[in-house]
Design a protein around this motif. Structure first.
Motif, mmCIF file in Angstrom:
data_model
loop_
_atom_site.group_PDB
_atom_site.id
_atom_site.type_symbol
_atom_site.label_atom_id
_atom_site.label_comp_id
_atom_site.label_asym_id
_atom_site.label_seq_id
_atom_site.Cartn_x
_atom_site.Cartn_y
_atom_site.Cartn_z
ATOM 1 N N MET A 21 50.075 41.692 46.731
ATOM 2 C CA MET A 21 49.116 41.881 45.643
ATOM 3 C C MET A 21 48.633 40.540 45.092
ATOM 4 S SD MET A 21 50.256 45.223 43.524
ATOM 5 C CE MET A 21 48.709 45.230 42.656
ATOM 6 N N LEU A 63 49.523 43.562 38.360
ATOM 7 C CA LEU A 63 48.203 43.800 37.776
ATOM 8 C C LEU A 63 48.030 43.034 36.466
ATOM 9 C CD1 LEU A 63 47.732 47.618 38.448
ATOM 10 C CD2 LEU A 63 46.645 45.703 39.643
ATOM 11 N N LEU A 66 47.384 39.422 37.445
ATOM 12 C CA LEU A 66 46.032 39.272 37.985
ATOM 13 C C LEU A 66 44.991 39.288 36.867
ATOM 14 C CD1 LEU A 66 46.259 41.502 41.183
ATOM 15 C CD2 LEU A 66 45.963 39.018 41.106
ATOM 16 N N ARG A 67 45.168 40.162 35.898
ATOM 17 C CA ARG A 67 44.238 40.212 34.764
ATOM 18 C C ARG A 67 44.290 38.922 33.957
ATOM 19 N NH1 ARG A 67 46.573 45.571 33.830
ATOM 20 N NH2 ARG A 67 45.352 46.970 35.133
ATOM 21 N N GLU A 115 41.518 46.233 41.895
ATOM 22 C CA GLU A 115 42.947 46.330 41.595
ATOM 23 C C GLU A 115 43.506 47.742 41.767
ATOM 24 O OE1 GLU A 115 43.247 44.821 37.637
ATOM 25 O OE2 GLU A 115 42.987 42.744 38.272
ATOM 26 N N LYS A 116 42.772 48.752 41.316
ATOM 27 C CA LYS A 116 43.251 50.132 41.402
ATOM 28 C C LYS A 116 43.446 50.559 42.851
ATOM 29 C CE LYS A 116 41.158 51.759 37.123
ATOM 30 N NZ LYS A 116 40.201 52.689 36.527
#
Length: 177
Positions: A21, A63, A66-67, A115-116
């Motif tokens: 990821m 996630l 990443l954000r 991302e989802k």
């Protein structure tokens, strides 16, 4: 099962999920550590689907990172442009060799997904979870998981097919539309 046994049993799965990821070894190690700190602070002995629960925590941590990185890059567009320009102007030999390997292509395609969609693909193919387990992990309906998986694979397939229309020099192959 002790904390050490839990760590030994799931460490590789968590690290692999984080690495695919985030696509960065150091970030993957840091997030992997944070995941197990989170797990050990919870009452994990009462969790039925332990592997799915741990991988859900992993995906959520990834996630979040990443954000956070995305917000940082939006704040510093000039630095990002300079880094990309430097990387593009002096390609390393190792990078060129790795680029040709299929695992590199997989990572690149995976990195281009939203991302989802990336979360669902990573859990399905790297975490080897069923769609029901992914749905439970991400608190989504099973149909949503299936549709996201289908959409992600369709996007990846489309990118691969469009890439095959061009040869190694970046020119259209003879006979390609």
């Amino acid at each position: 099962m002790t904390d050490r046994e839990l760590f030994d049993a799931y460490n590789k799965d968590v690290y692999r999920t984080c690495y695919y990821m985030l696509r960065n070894v150091q970030d993957a190690e840091d997030v992997c550590h944070d995941v197990f700190v989170t797990v050990f602070r919870q009452d994990w002995h009462e969790i039925e689907q332990l592997r799915a629960w741990i991988l859900r925590i992993s995906v959520n941590h990834c996630l979040n990172l990443l954000r956070k990185q995305q917000r940082r890059t939006v704040k510093q567009p000039q630095l990002q442009w300079m880094r990309k320009h430097q990387e593009a102007s002096v390609p390393a030999v190792d990078a060129q060799v790795l680029k040709r390997e299929s695992s590199e292509e997989w990572e690149k395609l995976l990195g281009q997904l939203p991302e989802k969609l990336m979360a669902v693909v990573v859990l399905r193919y790297l975490g080897e979870l069923s769609t029901a387990e992914i749905a439970q992990s991400l608190n989504l309906p099973q149909g949503t998981v299936k549709s996201r998986l289908h959409k992600a694979l369709k996007l990846m397939r489309g990118k691969l097919e469009s890439k095959e229309l061009y040869d190694t020099r970046g020119e259209r192959q003879y006979g390609a539309p």
